[in-house]
Design an enzyme around this catalytic site. Structure first.
Site, PDB file in Angstrom:
ATOM      1  CE  LYS A  57     -28.190 -12.371 -15.508  1.00  0.00           C
ATOM      2  NZ  LYS A  57     -26.870 -10.999 -15.059  1.00  0.00           N
ATOM      3  CE  LYS A 112     -35.990 -11.983  -3.139  1.00  0.00           C
ATOM      4  NZ  LYS A 112     -35.966 -11.286  -2.742  1.00  0.00           N
ATOM      5  CB  CYS A 169     -23.870   3.778  37.825  1.00  0.00           C
ATOM      6  SG  CYS A 169     -25.461   3.001  37.066  1.00  0.00           S
ATOM      7  CE  LYS A 221     -32.869 -11.262  -7.114  1.00  0.00           C
ATOM      8  NZ  LYS A 221     -32.603  -9.805  -6.398  1.00  0.00           N
ATOM      9  CD  GLU A 256     -25.097 -13.604 -13.623  1.00  0.00           C
ATOM     10  OE1 GLU A 256     -24.526 -14.691 -14.233  1.00  0.00           O
ATOM     11  OE2 GLU A 256     -25.541 -12.739 -13.193  1.00  0.00           O
ATOM     12  CG  ASP A 266      -0.658   4.861  -0.768  1.00  0.00           C
ATOM     13  OD1 ASP A 266      -1.520   4.855  -0.847  1.00  0.00           O
ATOM     14  OD2 ASP A 266      -0.636   4.874   1.115  1.00  0.00           O
ATOM     15  CB  CYS A 279     -27.077   4.114  40.209  1.00  0.00           C
ATOM     16  SG  CYS A 279     -26.993   5.312  39.158  1.00  0.00           S
ATOM     17  CB  CYS A 325     -29.385   5.240  36.001  1.00  0.00           C
ATOM     18  SG  CYS A 325     -28.833   4.229  36.193  1.00  0.00           S
ATOM     19  CB  SER A 334     -38.134  -5.642 -11.369  1.00  0.00           C
ATOM     20  OG  SER A 334     -37.731  -6.153 -10.307  1.00  0.00           O
ATOM     21  CG  LEU A 335     -34.039  -9.346 -12.432  1.00  0.00           C
ATOM     22  CD1 LEU A 335     -32.973 -10.710 -11.148  1.00  0.00           C
ATOM     23  CD2 LEU A 335     -33.980 -10.389 -13.776  1.00  0.00           C
ATOM     24  CE1 TYR A 381     -26.982  -7.115 -12.613  1.00  0.00           C
ATOM     25  CE2 TYR A 381     -25.834  -6.936 -10.975  1.00  0.00           C
ATOM     26  CZ  TYR A 381     -27.363  -6.437 -11.638  1.00  0.00           C
ATOM     27  OH  TYR A 381     -28.135  -6.152 -10.818  1.00  0.00           O
ATOM     28  CG  ASP A 428     -29.054  -8.205  -1.011  1.00  0.00           C
ATOM     29  OD1 ASP A 428     -30.068  -7.502  -1.075  1.00  0.00           O
ATOM     30  OD2 ASP A 428     -29.477  -8.971   0.573  1.00  0.00           O
ATOM     31  NE  ARG A 451     -34.605  -1.732 -10.770  1.00  0.00           N
ATOM     32  CZ  ARG A 451     -35.578  -1.046 -10.511  1.00  0.00           C
ATOM     33  NH1 ARG A 451     -36.791  -0.581  -9.819  1.00  0.00           N
ATOM     34  NH2 ARG A 451     -36.348  -2.012 -10.947  1.00  0.00           N
ATOM     35  CD  GLU A 499       7.065  -1.431  -2.921  1.00  0.00           C
ATOM     36  OE1 GLU A 499       8.190  -1.820  -2.835  1.00  0.00           O
ATOM     37  OE2 GLU A 499       5.846  -2.334  -3.279  1.00  0.00           O
ATOM     38  CB  CYS A 556     -26.814   6.180  34.254  1.00  0.00           C
ATOM     39  SG  CYS A 556     -25.748   6.416  36.607  1.00  0.00           S
ATOM     40  CG  ASP A 585      -2.151  -1.430   1.246  1.00  0.00           C
ATOM     41  OD1 ASP A 585      -1.632  -1.836   0.143  1.00  0.00           O
ATOM     42  OD2 ASP A 585      -2.359  -0.609   2.346  1.00  0.00           O
TER      43      ASP A 585
HETATM   44  S1  IVH Z   1     -29.824  -9.423 -13.949  1.00  0.00           S
HETATM   45  C1  IVH Z   1     -32.609  -7.599 -17.233  1.00  0.00           C
HETATM   46  N1  IVH Z   1     -27.815  -9.983 -12.103  1.00  0.00           N
HETATM   47  O1  IVH Z   1     -31.680  -7.855  -8.706  1.00  0.00           O
HETATM   48  C2  IVH Z   1     -32.539  -8.037 -15.841  1.00  0.00           C
HETATM   49  N2  IVH Z   1     -29.957  -8.698 -11.442  1.00  0.00           N
HETATM   50  O2  IVH Z   1     -34.877  -8.373  -8.118  1.00  0.00           O
HETATM   51  C3  IVH Z   1     -31.223  -7.489 -15.692  1.00  0.00           C
HETATM   52  N3  IVH Z   1     -29.500  -8.064  -9.062  1.00  0.00           N
HETATM   53  O3  IVH Z   1     -32.740  -4.637 -11.006  1.00  0.00           O
HETATM   54  C4  IVH Z   1     -31.246  -7.838 -13.883  1.00  0.00           C
HETATM   55  N4  IVH Z   1     -27.553  -9.880  -8.909  1.00  0.00           N
HETATM   56  O4  IVH Z   1     -30.142  -5.057  -9.042  1.00  0.00           O
HETATM   57  C5  IVH Z   1     -29.221  -9.248 -12.768  1.00  0.00           C
HETATM   58  N5  IVH Z   1     -26.704 -11.237 -11.081  1.00  0.00           N
HETATM   59  C6  IVH Z   1     -27.520 -10.583 -11.482  1.00  0.00           C
HETATM   60  C7  IVH Z   1     -28.182  -9.716 -10.315  1.00  0.00           C
HETATM   61  C8  IVH Z   1     -28.840  -9.000 -10.579  1.00  0.00           C
HETATM   62  C9  IVH Z   1     -28.801  -8.944  -8.452  1.00  0.00           C
HETATM   63  C10 IVH Z   1     -30.332  -7.631  -9.073  1.00  0.00           C
HETATM   64  C11 IVH Z   1     -30.748  -6.499  -9.716  1.00  0.00           C
HETATM   65  C12 IVH Z   1     -31.990  -6.694 -10.044  1.00  0.00           C
HETATM   66  C13 IVH Z   1     -32.937  -6.853  -8.518  1.00  0.00           C
HETATM   67  C14 IVH Z   1     -34.252  -7.646  -9.456  1.00  0.00           C
END
Ligand code: IVH
Length: 698
Positions: A319, A343, A460, A140, A138, A62, A440, A437, A107-108, A251, A142, A161, A60, A455, A58
């Site tokens: 996917k 999920k 105490c 998901k 892959e 820096d 006490c 408290c 969304s998914l 992703y 969080d 988003r 080096e 307190c 680190d």
């Molecule tokens: S693909 C058009 N891949 O999960 C679809 N989403 O609950 C694009 N997320 O809005 C999404 N890991 O924010 C994709 N490996 C992954 C993901 C992922 C997390 C999130 C993403 C999405 C949300 C849906």
């Protein structure tokens, strides 16, 4: 991303630049010279942030970074937007203009079990007319989703988003994420403009550190790493964003304009492309399989591994791998038909807030603790949850009798996410904060600008007992077999009045109490005796100085040869120490200028407790003396810098590369070329992180 030859050339260049540090004059700096240094820095950022396999220290890094800053400062016209110096937060204020996504951020669809996945696979086969589908599976992630746009190889814009159509522009904050390249050679794939989607995360260990720091300061922690990541992306102060150590997994390619046909035609190919261009895509975490049965097996196996990952995931995403097929399957207005989320079991549950108890901690802070109807979350039964302070109760609008949503992610302490106000029936009552408290009965006091009632009676009982419990605890002096119950018992029986009293306990009286066997008494006596020579940082942490957590305790211990030297430190000198801010410095200064505290330290010393920084003495019989060590891959228990410090503390030496001079290679997850190289040299011992920890003195 970097070919062998390139890596070699960049390593040679690194050596050249490291030698030039301090010597280089800024007079004849050319654009080529600056670009050369930038390339070296970009290469090391990639090794550190994307590959988790740094080649230089680190310090080096820096030094090289500072050299570039110096060059640029004196040649302002040569600064470019993609220079590594332009990531760094300069305290600019963001106000997040709204921007439209090139393609809506959908969304998914969710699935929760094998039947859901079988149904989805059947529909996908019907729609595409195929008998078997190829899927990419892959994690998901969080975190908080983001989009990135690159134009002609340059990072142009990033957004949250938002509502899926428009989001907040957070380009400056995204630049603080070191694994997001500011330039990427998309042109080598014939790509002109590209919009990429991904997830910003805080890994579990950084999250814990950050939350510990918040709690140390009396600020309620984040409920989970997702909230912390999302909150960090919307911070006004870019320098603070940078300190939070965010990471990004990319992703999905949502939009692309091209000059020819050199782009991959599968999703996994796109993840490879992103990886090759220096992005952290889930290339190593994904698999490509044919048929839904293999998908089901894999997602179920992965769920069992969930807790071993360094970051939080809440499921898997499946996917369709062929991009043309993805296009044919299309989307609904809510989600693509070519992908589905699987999920994992929820780490949230609902319960009832039954009553609130008020606990007094070692600093006198009065903490409300919610007693809730027992509920299982993430494999643990939860019956009580800290609700931090009065402000927090008001912010979350909590009332006795409320139905509440609670969450427990990973090894994080459970938190109340919210109360369901819509489920109230009028029987709920307000939570009354005490004026005195609960232990006490001293009047409580709230310092201006703070959220916590305290307190302030230093004698105490609750505070004294909590201070002793903290002192003997595992992370402090680690006096095994003492424990909370014994502290309380000895205190009640007047056998123990304060911290120094631990070292003058009357074991005959304790033996006559009953309940202690000869062996357990001997163990306790031995544990107390051996704690006298615990490293200084453990003693400092054990003293319970406000705002001094384990990390600051280590910094303090390293700054002196004897603890009482701090009585000579000014607040300014304290401020010069790493990670010590105004509040912390003030607290340390007051501690070492308080007569009672100094008397306590002198009593401890006269009872044989070492106040010295014993590093030098330990070295005499060091466990690792004369041995050389190198770490590769990502470690799961120790931070790399801490692991390296442990080697040095114990007489070992860190080397920078694999050669016959190396004695131990410690291999973490995703180890790469170093491991392969080490396997060819028979004298090198290849060991795991656990084996390494076992080599260290207890
Ligand atoms: S693909 C058009 N891949 O999960 C679809 N989403 O609950 C694009 N997320 O809005 C999404 N890991 O924010 C994709 N490996 C992954 C993901 C992922 C997390 C999130 C993403 C999405 C949300 C849906």
């Amino acid at each position: 991303m970097y070919e062998k030859e390139q890596t070699k050339a960049l390593q040679e260049n690194t050596t050249k630049w490291l030698l030039a540090v301090n010597k280089e004059s800024t007079a004849n700096v050319t654009i080529q010279l600056i670009e050369d240094l930038r390339d070296v820095l970009r290469f090391h950022e990639y090794r550190y942030y994307v590959q988790n396999d740094p080649l230089i220290s680190d310090a080096e890094y820096d030094a090289l970074y500072k050299l570039l800053e110096k060059f640029e400062k004196e040649n302002l016209s040569l600064i470019t937007n993609d220079s590594p110096t332009q990531r760094v937060g300069k305290g600019l204020v963001n106000n997040f203009p709204k921007v439209q996504h090139l393609v809506p951020m959908l969304s998914l669809e969710n699935s929760y079990n094998a039947t859901d996945l079988l149904d989805w696979d059947r529909k996908a086969k019907e729609l595409s007319g195929l008998t078997e589908m190829e899927y990419c599976v892959e994690p998901k992630f969080d975190g908080a989703s983001i989009s990135l746009i690159y134009d002609n190889d340059k990072f142009n814009r990033s957004a949250t988003r938002g509502d899926g159509i428009t989001g907040d522009e957070i380009t400056l904050n995204t630049k603080q994420i070191k694994s997001v390249p500011l330039t990427a050679k998309f042109s080598s794939y014939g790509v002109e403009q590209i919009e990429i989607r991904g997830e910003v995360l805080i890994n579990k260990s950084n999250f814990k550190k950050y939350n510990d720091k918040l709690m140390e300061e009396g600020i309620p922690p984040f409920a989970n790493p997702r909230n912390a990541a999302a909150g960090s992306l919307r911070m006004k102060d870019t320098a603070e964003v940078s300190r939070r150590n965010l990471e990004a997994f990319l992703y999905h390619v949502s939009y692309i304009t091209t000059t020819d046909n050199r782009q991959p035609n599968t999703h996994s190919g796109m993840l490879d492309m992103l990886w090759n261009l220096g992005f952290r895509s889930p290339k190593k975490e994904m698999i490509v399989v044919k048929g839904i049965d293999k998908v089901i097996r894999h997602v179920e196996e992965f769920e069992n591994k969930r807790d071993t990952l360094p970051y939080e995931i809440d499921g898997m995403v499946i996917k369709v791998n062929d991009l043309q097929l993805q296009e044919r399957l299309g989307m609904t207005s809510h989600h693509p038909r070519w992908a589905i989320a699987f999920k994992f079991k929820a780490r949230q549950a609902t319960s009832k807030l039954l009553q609130v108890e008020f606990q007094v901690g070692r600093t006198g802070a009065v903490t409300p603790v919610a007693k809730i109807a027992a509920v299982a979350v993430g494999g643990v039964t939860v019956t009580s949850i800290s609700i931090h302070n009065e402000e927090y109760i008001n912010e979350k609008n909590l009332m006795l009798g409320d139905t509440i949503l609670i969450e427990r992610s990973g090894d994080v302490i459970p938190q109340i996410v919210k109360s369901f106000i819509e489920l109230r029936n009028g029987d709920e009552t307000a939570i009354q904060f005490p004026t005195h408290c609960p232990v006490c009965n001293h009047l409580l006091f709230k310092p201006e600008g703070e959220a916590v009632w305290r307190c302030i009676n230093i004698n105490c009982k609750a505070q004294v007992v909590e201070r002793i419990i903290h002192f003997v605890s595992k992370d402090a002096m680690d006096i095994k077999s003492f424990g909370e119950a014994n502290v309380r018992k000895f205190y009640e029986l007047d056998l123990l009045k304060d911290v120094p009293g631990i070292y003058s306990l009357n074991f005959d009286t304790i033996g006559n109490l009953g309940g202690f066997g000869k062996k357990s008494l001997e163990n306790l006596q031995a544990a107390i005796g051996s704690s006298k020579t615990q490293p200084l940082h453990r003693l400092i942490y054990g003293l319970g100085i406000r705002y001094v957590g384990e990390t600051t305790a280590k910094t303090l211990a390293n700054a002196v040869d004897h603890l009482l030297e701090f009585t000579q430190f000014s607040e300014e000198q304290l401020l010069n120490l790493e990670d010590v801010g105004v509040k912390v410095a003030g607290s340390i200064y007051r501690f070492f200028h308080d007569e009672e505290n100094l008397q306590l330290l002198q009593r401890l010393e006269s009872l044989g407790i070492s106040l010295k920084n014993q590093k030098k003495q330990v070295n005499l019989n060091d466990a690792l003396t004369g041995q050389t060590f190198l770490f590769t891959g990502s470690l799961s228990k120790l931070k790399r810098s801490d692991a390296e410090a442990k080697v040095e503390e114990n007489g070992g030496k860190i080397v920078s590369g694999v050669s016959s001079k190396l004695n131990y290679l410690i291999v973490g997850d995703d180890a790469g070329s170093k491991l392969e190289k080490a396997k060819k040299i028979q004298t090198i011992k290849i060991i795991s992180e656990e084996d390494f920890i076992k080599m260290l003195p207890a």
